[in-house]
Enzyme design. Structure first.
Site, short mmCIF file in Angstrom:
data_model
loop_
_atom_site.label_atom_id
_atom_site.label_comp_id
_atom_site.label_asym_id
_atom_site.label_seq_id
_atom_site.Cartn_x
_atom_site.Cartn_y
_atom_site.Cartn_z
NE ARG A 70 5.14 -4.03 -3.89
CZ ARG A 70 4.51 -4.55 -2.83
NH1 ARG A 70 3.39 -4.02 -2.39
NH2 ARG A 70 4.97 -5.62 -2.24
CB THR B 23 -3.81 -5.10 0.72
OG1 THR B 23 -2.45 -5.30 1.12
CG2 THR B 23 -3.90 -4.90 -0.76
CB THR C 187 -0.98 -2.60 0.09
OG1 THR C 187 -0.68 -3.23 1.33
CG2 THR C 187 0.31 -2.48 -0.70
CG ASP D 159 5.18 -7.28 0.88
OD1 ASP D 159 4.94 -8.02 1.84
OD2 ASP D 159 4.28 -6.68 0.26
CB SER E 287 3.14 -6.82 -4.79
OG SER E 287 1.77 -6.75 -4.45
CB SER E 288 0.48 -11.41 -3.09
OG SER E 288 1.60 -12.11 -2.64
N GLY F 280 -5.08 -9.39 1.31
CA GLY F 280 -4.86 -10.67 1.97
C GLY F 280 -3.47 -11.26 1.82
N1 GLY Z 1 1.68 -5.94 0.88
C1 GLY Z 1 0.92 -6.93 0.27
C2 GLY Z 1 1.32 -7.21 -1.12
O1 GLY Z 1 1.76 -6.31 -1.82
O2 GLY Z 1 1.20 -8.33 -1.56
#
Ligand code: GLY
Length: 576
Positions: free
Chosen positions: A108, A384, A402, A426, A455-456, A476
């Site tokens: 990340r 992403t 992403t 984010d 993050s998701s 998404g």
């Molecule tokens: N940028 C999308 C995520 O990391 O959830």
């Protein structure tokens, strides 16, 4: 008009020429086959873009394992799918090897060390959405190159140069533009034109974007990839690439500098393990919120025995939305960078925490989001992309990476050839401000120097009796979690064939806004039934892009399913 016609004719000729060149190359190279859905015993790559899938399958055909292929695919997508494939972003790679070893590689992005929680606030304390979305101030230290190098160091079997070179060649020789790329460039041409190097790379001199059939040569990107091919991650973090980006940031008065690059490290974390219906789910721990949220949702749902109640019908969708509402409330309250925020992971996944929440779910009535989470949308256009790989030996990779929005910050630092992320978006934008439209302001995910934004992304590998049976994931934004949970639920609870589970219209309830987003193909009668239960139901165009693979442990046969919401593709070495 004439020049457009000439361009189209030239484009068509180039398409023919390029196809011939590609065919000639393919003949001299390793043979691979591909289709949106295919079966193989020799390994499968399922991803958003055909040429990247083929590059990964060629690595498998040459004896590389799933991690080797993942590295090659990730570099290739940076060339062929620049709206999300990247060198300038970050992500998560889950690895499950046939010998039982697992790893969760967190690459990340991190905030510049001089950043703080007021990163995107203007002098009046309002969120500056332009600064959050476009250009220099939104960029976190990219983790992709370091993450791929770490994956290769830990698990790779093929020489690094072999895995970077195909992408470098594609960037140098040029890429015949396909409809998805042409559409993306056309949609974002105005934004890309804000930055000179982005304009030069993706638009013609007259400002028009590259069209279908034209050849897009990315010379600076090829040069950057050559540096990486020859020097690994060092040129990126402690060499010419870091220097070029730092110079561009300094020029714009942004915080990111060479010291931030030099300090960047990927983190190899323990995989988060959850169980559902006799399966073991391998998930990403924080700073992904997806692993915990997915595990919570399935744990909330398991005792409802959805299968015995019927199919994936309105009743099941209602219970799914109610479990989502509760999991997303916890997400807003608790989750962020684990190095900076105390996250009670065990407690959040415990029955002591989940049982009262489950008991509060009423099968016949929607509850209200305000009853859960901290006191009191998202855009789902995130850039992403996810790919799944299983090799012939049963080693598996689920990789989601992403640059946040489509084409990220839209900024290419001159001389580098790749788009930089706007991932700092984010972080929660405004401390203390959590709103009913989905904006979150809890302390758990505020910007600070060196922190990773929450993050998701939810890469997911499912094992049964120690063997991989499913690999999935999706882009998404926050809807990623709902997309992946729905597919896992569909396959494991309802025993739906993977292709049907991937195709099934999706839903998302993210706590706030207090509504269920549904895809356009959603059954209207089911939507109406959800409304009758008290839900607000909101149509959205599409949700997610979940390229997935299942594996039959008895035969070792793999079944790749590309998500047909995009131009997704599966590729495999030729042969059975
Ligand atoms: N940028 C999308 C995520 O990391 O959830």
């Amino acid at each position: 008009m004439r020049s457009i016609v000439c361009t189209r004719i030239a484009g068509a000729l180039l398409l023919v020429y390029s196809t011939i060149v590609a065919a000639a190359r393919a003949q001299s190279a390793v043979a691979v086959r591909g289709a949106p859905e295919l079966e193989s015993k020799r390994g499968v790559v399922a991803c958003v873009e055909r040429r990247a899938a083929e590059i990964g399958a060629a690595v498998l055909a040459e004896g590389g394992n799933a991690v080797d292929a993942a590295v090659a695919v990730a570099f290739a997508l940076a060339v062929t799918y620049p709206e999300a494939g990247n060198l300038g972003g970050g992500g998560f790679m889950l690895v499950a090897l046939a010998d039982g070893r697992t790893a969760a590689i967190d690459y990340r992005e991190t905030a510049p060390r001089r950043a703080d929680e007021r990163l995107f606030l203007d002098a009046n304390g309002a969120v500056d959405s332009q600064r959050r979305e476009f250009g220099h101030h939104a960029v976190g230290v990219p983790g992709t190159v370091a993450g791929l190098a770490e994956a290769h160091r830990l698990f790779g079997t093929r020489p690094w140069t072999e895995l970077v070179a195909p992408a470098r060649r594609l960037a140098a020789d040029g890429l015949v533009v396909q409809p998805a790329l042409a559409a993306g460039l056309a949609e974002y041409a105005v934004d890309l034109a804000r930055f000179a190097a982005s304009r030069a790379q993706f638009l013609h001199a007259d400002g028009t974007p590259y069209d279908v059939g034209e050849t897009l040569v990315q010379a600076d990107l090829a040069n950057t990839l050559r540096w990486i091919e020859e020097g690994g991650a060092a040129p990126f973090y402690d060499g010419p690439i870091a220097a070029l980006i730092a110079a561009e940031m300094a020029h714009a008065g942004a915080l990111l500098d060479a010291r931030d690059f030099a300090a960047y490290r990927p983190v190899v974390r323990d995989v988060l393990v959850a169980r559902f219906r006799g399966h073991e789910l391998l998930l990403m721990p924080p700073p992904s919120s997806g692993g915990i949220a997915l595990a919570q949702m399935l744990a909330l749902l398991e005792p409802f025995a959805l299968r015995e109640r019927g199919g994936f019908d309105a009743s099941a969708r209602h219970l799914f939305a109610e479990s989502s509402r509760r999991a997303f409330a916890d997400r807003a309250q608790w989750l962020g960078d684990p190095e900076a925020t105390a996250i009670p992971v065990e407690q959040l996944l415990s029955e002591a925490h989940l049982a009262p929440r489950r008991a509060s779910i009423e099968p016949e009535r929607a509850s209200a989001s305000a009853e859960f989470g901290p006191p009191v949308t998202e855009t789902d256009a995130g850039a992403t992309t996810h790919f799944s790989i299983i090799d012939g030996a049963g080693n598996a990779v689920a990789n989601t990476y992403t640059i946040e929005e489509r084409f990220g910050s839209k900024l290419i630092a001159p001389g580098t050839g790749f788009l930089l992320n706007n991932e700092l978006q984010d972080f929660n934008p405004k401390p203390g401000r959590t709103t009913r439209d989905g904006q979150i302001g809890t302390a758990a995910n505020l910007a600070r120097g060196g922190r990773r934004p929450l993050s998701s992304m939810t890469p997911c590998i499912v094992r049964r009796d120690g063997e991989v049976v499913l690999v999935t994931g999706s882009p998404g934004g926050r809807t990623i979690i709902s997309t992946v949970t729905q597919i896992v639920l569909d396959v494991l609870e309802f025993e739906t064939p993977l292709a049907a589970a991937v195709a099934r219209p999706r839903q998302h309830h993210g706590w706030f806004p207090d509504q269920i987003g549904i895809e356009q193909a959603f059954d209207p009668a089911t939507a109406e039934a959800l409304r009758r239960l008290g839900h607000v139901v909101q149509l959205r165009t599409r949700q997610g892009d979940a390229h997935s693979i299942e594996r039959d442990p008895a035969s070792g046969r793999l079944h790749g399913v590309a998500d047909r919401r995009t131009e997704g593709w599966c590729a495999a070495p030729t042969g059975e």
